[in-house]
Design a protein around this motif. Structure first.
Motif, PDB file in Angstrom:
ATOM      1  N   THR A  91       2.373   1.651  -3.450  1.00  0.00           N
ATOM      2  CA  THR A  91       1.355   2.108  -4.398  1.00  0.00           C
ATOM      3  C   THR A  91       1.092   3.598  -4.226  1.00  0.00           C
ATOM      4  O   THR A  91       0.983   4.334  -5.204  1.00  0.00           O
ATOM      5  N   GLU A  92       1.000   4.048  -2.992  1.00  0.00           N
ATOM      6  CA  GLU A  92       0.786   5.477  -2.721  1.00  0.00           C
ATOM      7  C   GLU A  92       1.982   6.299  -3.216  1.00  0.00           C
ATOM      8  O   GLU A  92       1.808   7.355  -3.827  1.00  0.00           O
ATOM      9  N   ALA A 131       1.831   6.501  -6.997  1.00  0.00           N
ATOM     10  CA  ALA A 131       0.774   7.417  -7.431  1.00  0.00           C
ATOM     11  C   ALA A 131       1.198   8.871  -7.264  1.00  0.00           C
ATOM     12  O   ALA A 131       1.004   9.705  -8.165  1.00  0.00           O
ATOM     13  N   ARG A 132       1.792   9.198  -6.130  1.00  0.00           N
ATOM     14  CA  ARG A 132       2.246  10.583  -5.885  1.00  0.00           C
ATOM     15  C   ARG A 132       3.351  10.978  -6.855  1.00  0.00           C
ATOM     16  O   ARG A 132       3.352  12.090  -7.386  1.00  0.00           O
ATOM     17  N   GLU A 146       0.831  -1.207   0.000  1.00  0.00           N
ATOM     18  CA  GLU A 146       0.000   0.000   0.000  1.00  0.00           C
ATOM     19  C   GLU A 146       0.868   1.261   0.000  1.00  0.00           C
ATOM     20  O   GLU A 146       0.585   2.214  -0.726  1.00  0.00           O
TER      21      GLU A 146
END
Length: 153
Positions: free
Chosen positions: A17-18, A21-22, A14
């Motif tokens: 993934t964050e 994305a950022r 997680e």
């Protein structure tokens, strides 16, 4: 595998993934901002094609289209415009009498240098607005960011 290690693995995934994305969002927005502020006279696909020819040329139209992920007819139109502007040169393919290879002209190289210089100045103006410690963080992150550019095997 225990429940605790699965939860730890899920949490790590997680976080990754964050982070992805950022990073995608900030890089994409910064690139778009530079493109908009740059107001270049060369459309993005033409500019990208010039860079690809510079880095990998001489190239056949089909190879250039493949590298740019567009169809051959689309690339043909792009090349026609670049040729018309004097930014590329079509040379005979020594291995195929009917084929041509595309190389960058002196004007094309000069135009790329101009665009790069202008874009670098735009980024420099944005960097000046940052605190010194933030600029140093960017300097420290550059090797890792550059490593992201390496192609997967």
């Amino acid at each position: 595998m225990t429940t605790g290690s699965v939860e730890t693995e899920d949490a790590a995934t997680e976080v990754q993934t964050e982070l992805a994305a950022r990073l995608r969002l900030v890089v994409g927005r910064l690139h778009r901002r530079i493109r908009i502020d740059g107001r270049e006279s060369i459309p993005p696909l033409q500019l990208s094609a010039l860079v690809t020819v510079e880095q990998h040329g001489p190239l056949r139209l089909s190879e250039l289209a493949r590298r740019e992920a567009v169809t051959a007819p689309t690339m043909s139109r792009v090349l026609a415009s670049l040729d018309e502007q004097g930014l590329v040169i079509r040379t005979p393919d020594p291995n195929d009498a009917r084929g041509v290879r595309i190389v960058l002209s002196e004007d094309g190289a000069a135009r790329l240098a101009e665009v790069r210089s202008h874009r670098t100045a735009l980024v420099a103006r944005r960097l000046v607005r940052l605190a010194e410690e933030d600029r140093q963080r960017i300097v420290a992150a550059l090797p890792a960011l550059e490593a992201l550019l390496v192609e997967d095997d």
